[in-house]
Design an enzyme around this catalytic site. Structure first.
Site, PDB file in Angstrom:
ATOM      1  N   SER A   1      -8.430 -10.054  17.452  1.00 34.03           N
ATOM      2  CA  SER A   1      -8.727  -9.455  16.142  1.00 34.03           C
ATOM      3  C   SER A   1      -9.927 -10.148  15.523  1.00 34.03           C
ATOM      4  CB  SER A   1      -7.517  -9.609  15.216  1.00 34.03           C
ATOM      5  OG  SER A   1      -7.937  -9.419  13.876  1.00 34.03           O
TER       6      SER A   1
ATOM      7  N   HIS B   1      -9.881  -5.766  18.734  1.00 28.44           N
ATOM      8  CA  HIS B   1      -9.073  -5.243  17.632  1.00 28.44           C
ATOM      9  C   HIS B   1      -9.864  -5.369  16.321  1.00 28.44           C
ATOM     10  CE1 HIS B   1      -5.135  -4.228  15.842  1.00 28.44           C
ATOM     11  NE2 HIS B   1      -5.472  -5.040  14.850  1.00 28.44           N
TER      12      HIS B   1
ATOM     13  N   ASP C   1      -9.787  -4.658  12.296  1.00 25.15           N
ATOM     14  CA  ASP C   1      -8.905  -4.411  11.152  1.00 25.15           C
ATOM     15  C   ASP C   1      -9.691  -3.867   9.969  1.00 25.15           C
ATOM     16  OD1 ASP C   1      -6.290  -5.343  12.072  1.00 25.15           O
ATOM     17  OD2 ASP C   1      -7.283  -7.286  12.275  1.00 25.15           O
TER      18      ASP C   1
ATOM     19  N   MET D   1      -9.453  -2.577   6.176  1.00 20.21           N
ATOM     20  CA  MET D   1      -8.577  -2.675   4.995  1.00 20.21           C
ATOM     21  C   MET D   1      -9.300  -2.146   3.767  1.00 20.21           C
ATOM     22  SD  MET D   1      -7.214  -6.535   5.559  1.00 20.21           S
ATOM     23  CE  MET D   1      -6.571  -7.086   7.141  1.00 20.21           C
TER      24      MET D   1
ATOM     25  N   HIS E   1      -7.676  -0.539  13.841  1.00 19.73           N
ATOM     26  CA  HIS E   1      -6.417  -0.520  13.089  1.00 19.73           C
ATOM     27  C   HIS E   1      -6.728  -0.201  11.633  1.00 19.73           C
ATOM     28  CE1 HIS E   1      -2.821  -3.228  11.613  1.00 19.73           C
ATOM     29  NE2 HIS E   1      -2.623  -1.957  11.354  1.00 19.73           N
TER      30      HIS E   1
ATOM     31  N   MET F   1      -5.836   0.146   8.059  1.00 17.98           N
ATOM     32  CA  MET F   1      -4.865  -0.183   6.995  1.00 17.98           C
ATOM     33  C   MET F   1      -5.424   0.396   5.712  1.00 17.98           C
ATOM     34  SD  MET F   1      -4.044  -4.030   8.288  1.00 17.98           S
ATOM     35  CE  MET F   1      -5.520  -4.049   9.278  1.00 17.98           C
TER      36      MET F   1
ATOM     37  N   MET G   1       3.778  -4.188  13.486  1.00 10.48           N
ATOM     38  CA  MET G   1       3.279  -5.309  12.679  1.00 10.48           C
ATOM     39  C   MET G   1       4.335  -6.407  12.644  1.00 10.48           C
ATOM     40  SD  MET G   1       0.196  -4.657  11.685  1.00 10.48           S
ATOM     41  CE  MET G   1       0.105  -6.263  10.884  1.00 10.48           C
TER      42      MET G   1
ATOM     43  N   ASP H   1       1.080  -7.149  16.421  1.00 14.49           N
ATOM     44  CA  ASP H   1      -0.043  -7.639  15.620  1.00 14.49           C
ATOM     45  C   ASP H   1       0.452  -8.528  14.481  1.00 14.49           C
ATOM     46  OD1 ASP H   1      -2.427  -7.902  14.251  1.00 14.49           O
ATOM     47  OD2 ASP H   1      -2.638  -5.779  13.747  1.00 14.49           O
TER      48      ASP H   1
END
Ligand code: DX5
Ligand code: ZN
Length: 218
Positions: free
Chosen positions: A8, A33, A35, A37, A66, A68, A137, A176
């Site tokens: 990540s 990965h 992330d 957000m 991913h 979010m 998660m 994760d």
């Protein structure tokens, strides 16, 4: 199952992101990965399409994105155009999960669905035929370097059992949050085959040794 490791980049040094990604590639990473957000679905804000687009130039490894974010359906095409290979949306962020998954597939990439730690595995039962990956998660999403929530080991086992029962024994199950040189043992033992690691890998003196270790438990 073959174990895949997905570092990540949330824990990377963003001032030299290209080098950080190449370092993980050289260490044996299978995926990268990423992330995303939005400050609404989770309390933190991270990065978006412009960063992914630039990062796309430094590696051929698949980008495991991913999301979010709230209303992910608004941004699927933009994340595909930026260079995503797998797009994972949160079950909790999608009122019409089936529709969002179809959008991802139609855009030509793999689709994943993520569950927050306290969302039941059964909520994915009817979407399993349409997806390529489940993301469990093991911390409350929003931040790197948090501690693995122990009850999630049981949840991973329940997810694998559900996949087998429903006829998808080879489903990719990604975990994760808080995965490190200790917790990976339980995570893999419970039936996960895709390991996300941010803090553990980016602070490791020898990331190659850690990735090799994580992949050694087939
Ligand atoms: C948390 C993110 C994770 C996080 C994992 O919201 O989805 O990908 O970066 O980081 P570590 O491995 O540091 O817990
Ligand atoms: Zn993540």
């Amino acid at each position: 199952m073959e174990i895949k490791v997905s570092p990540s980049i949330l824990s990377a040094d963003f001032s030299m992101l290209g080098d950080e990604i190449k370092k993980m590639e050289a260490a044996g990473a299978d995926l990268i990965h990423i992330d995303v957000m939005d400050g609404h679905f989770v309390p933190n804000i991270s990065l978006g399409m412009p960063v992914i687009k630039k990062a796309r130039k430094v590696t051929k490894l698949p980008f495991d994105v991913h999301l979010m974010i709230e209303n992910p359906e608004k941004y699927i095409d933009a994340f595909v155009a930026a260079g995503s290979d797998i797009i994972t949306v949160h079950q909790e962020a999608c009122v019409h999960l089936h529709r969002v998954v179809q959008m991802i597939k139609k855009a030509g990439v793999k689709a994943g669905v993520a569950l927050n730690p306290m969302t039941n595995v059964e909520t994915l039962k009817y979407i399993l035929p349409d997806i390529d990956m489940v993301l469990i998660m093991s911390v409350n999403p929003g931040f790197g370097a948090q501690s693995y929530i122990p009850v999630i080991t049981r949840k991973i086992a329940e997810m694998r059992a559900l996949c087998i029962r429903e006829g998808y024994p080879d489903m990719d199950i990604e975990v994760d949050g808080g995965v490190d040189a200790k917790t990976y043992v339980d995570v893999v033992g419970a039936g996960a085959n895709v390991l996300v690691a941010g803090n553990a890998l980016f602070t490791a003196e020898d990331p190659k040794a850690l990735i090799t270790l994580m992949k050694s438990k087939q």
